[in-house]
Design a protein around this motif. Structure first.
Motif, PDB file in Angstrom:
ATOM      1  N   GLN A 140      -8.561  10.699  -8.482  1.00  0.00           N
ATOM      2  CA  GLN A 140      -7.584  11.251  -7.556  1.00  0.00           C
ATOM      3  C   GLN A 140      -7.847  12.738  -7.349  1.00  0.00           C
ATOM      4  N   SER A 181      -8.374   8.154  -4.499  1.00  0.00           N
ATOM      5  CA  SER A 181      -7.009   8.363  -4.019  1.00  0.00           C
ATOM      6  C   SER A 181      -6.760   9.854  -3.874  1.00  0.00           C
ATOM      7  N   GLN A 205      -5.321   8.084   4.677  1.00  0.00           N
ATOM      8  CA  GLN A 205      -5.079   6.738   4.172  1.00  0.00           C
ATOM      9  C   GLN A 205      -6.161   5.757   4.628  1.00  0.00           C
ATOM     10  N   THR A 208      -9.143   6.183   2.037  1.00  0.00           N
ATOM     11  CA  THR A 208      -8.909   6.154   0.591  1.00  0.00           C
ATOM     12  C   THR A 208      -8.264   4.832   0.191  1.00  0.00           C
ATOM     13  N   ALA A 210      -5.763   4.670  -2.041  1.00  0.00           N
ATOM     14  CA  ALA A 210      -4.346   4.874  -2.338  1.00  0.00           C
ATOM     15  C   ALA A 210      -3.990   6.342  -2.130  1.00  0.00           C
ATOM     16  N   THR A 239      -3.541  -0.625   1.881  1.00  0.00           N
ATOM     17  CA  THR A 239      -3.756   0.349   0.821  1.00  0.00           C
ATOM     18  C   THR A 239      -2.448   0.592   0.056  1.00  0.00           C
TER      19      THR A 239
END
Length: 305
Positions: A140, A181, A205, A208, A210, A239
């Protein structure tokens, strides 16, 4: 009885009115009941990664108790690979996935693209040299260029560079098989994308696996409402979306955090946010910011009952 009589006057049959009242009561009970834990697929941010060397078991035990399924752990040069491996394996045994975490506001700028590319390369190498249970199961990025003055002067250019960086990093992550993410502020859906995409948050979004929406408020319904557009977009894209909640102290306003609320108050609002979020297939759970503040609250250094 008064409510049944009112429904009958409104033309609702008695049997149907009774059923509706029971359903409403059950929904209200499930939303408002007192509970020490909101058991669901939570996530949490662990910024002080150095603690995993000595307190890894305690961190994992607490997270397992609280229903955490994903821990975002910051990548720090002073933390040994062996410590990351040991922590990831312990979390894996407890049913918790460990994702790599890092971010700097300047990373949105094109000149810093290589820094994240190097981190992704390090992560791919780490995973290749580790056993399956020791690997990071995702990464992330928490990039917040809007805290810098350049955002005010030339926002569109920053968004353009940020997008270019994300395109490159998404390709690198995909090539390494690492789900990517991002953490985003709730208002990012008001920022236009620089192509035909409706907004920049949707653009992210689309690239990715999440997002974690930093929908920081001290009321569950507000948390949900601030993340609802992303939840709806996630449903369309297939997602995942975490609803973020803030527990740390902040000088931006008490309404943004649960820092000064009791555990009971915090849990009740968390239930409300989760109850509403579960209406969306994209809902991944609550993302609690951050582990240290959460743990301190339960240990008694925050407001008590």
């Amino acid at each position: 009885m008064k409510r049944l009589a009112w429904m009958r006057r409104r033309g609702v049959p008695g049997s149907l009115a009774a059923v509706l009242l029971v359903v409403a009561a059950l929904l209200l009970w499930s939303l408002l009941q007192r509970s020490d834990h909101v058991q669901q697929d939570k996530a949490t941010w662990l910024w002080d990664a150095a603690g995993i060397a000595q307190k890894g078991d305690e961190i994992i035990s607490f997270c397992a108790q609280e229903g955490v399924k994903v821990i975002f752990v910051q990548i720090q040069s002073e933390v040994r690979k062996e410590d990351y491996r040991r922590f990831a394996a312990g979390a894996y045994a407890a049913g918790i996935a460990v994702h790599a975490l890092d971010g700097q506001p300047e990373w949105a700028y094109e000149e810093h693209r290589g820094e994240v590319s190097q981190m992704l390369s390090w992560l791919a190498q780490y995973n290749a040299q580790s056993q399956p249970e020791e690997r990071f199961q995702g990464i992330q990025l928490d990039i917040e260029p809007y805290v810098l003055k350049r955002w005010e002067r030339e926002r569109d250019q920053v968004v353009l560079e940020w997008a270019g960086n994300m395109e490159a990093w998404a390709a690198d992550a995909a090539a390494s098989g690492i789900p990517l993410s991002v953490a985003v502020p709730f208002w990012l859906d008001d920022i236009p994308a620089l192509d035909d995409t409706d907004n920049f948050c949707l653009w992210l979004q689309q690239r990715t696996a999440a997002i974690a929406v930093m929908s920081y408020r001290d009321q569950g319904e507000q948390m949900y409402e601030l993340a609802r557009q992303e939840l709806e977009q996630g449903e369309q894209l297939g997602t995942s979306v975490w609803i973020g909640m803030e527990l740390a102290d902040t000088d931006e306003g008490d309404h943004l955090t649960f820092h000064d609320q009791t555990l009971s108050q915090m849990e009740l609002e968390a239930q409300r946010a989760s109850f509403l979020g579960r209406a969306h297939r994209s809902y991944a759970g609550l993302a609690v910011h951050h582990f240290e503040a959460w743990h301190h609250k339960w240990k008694g250094t925050g407001p008590l009952e």
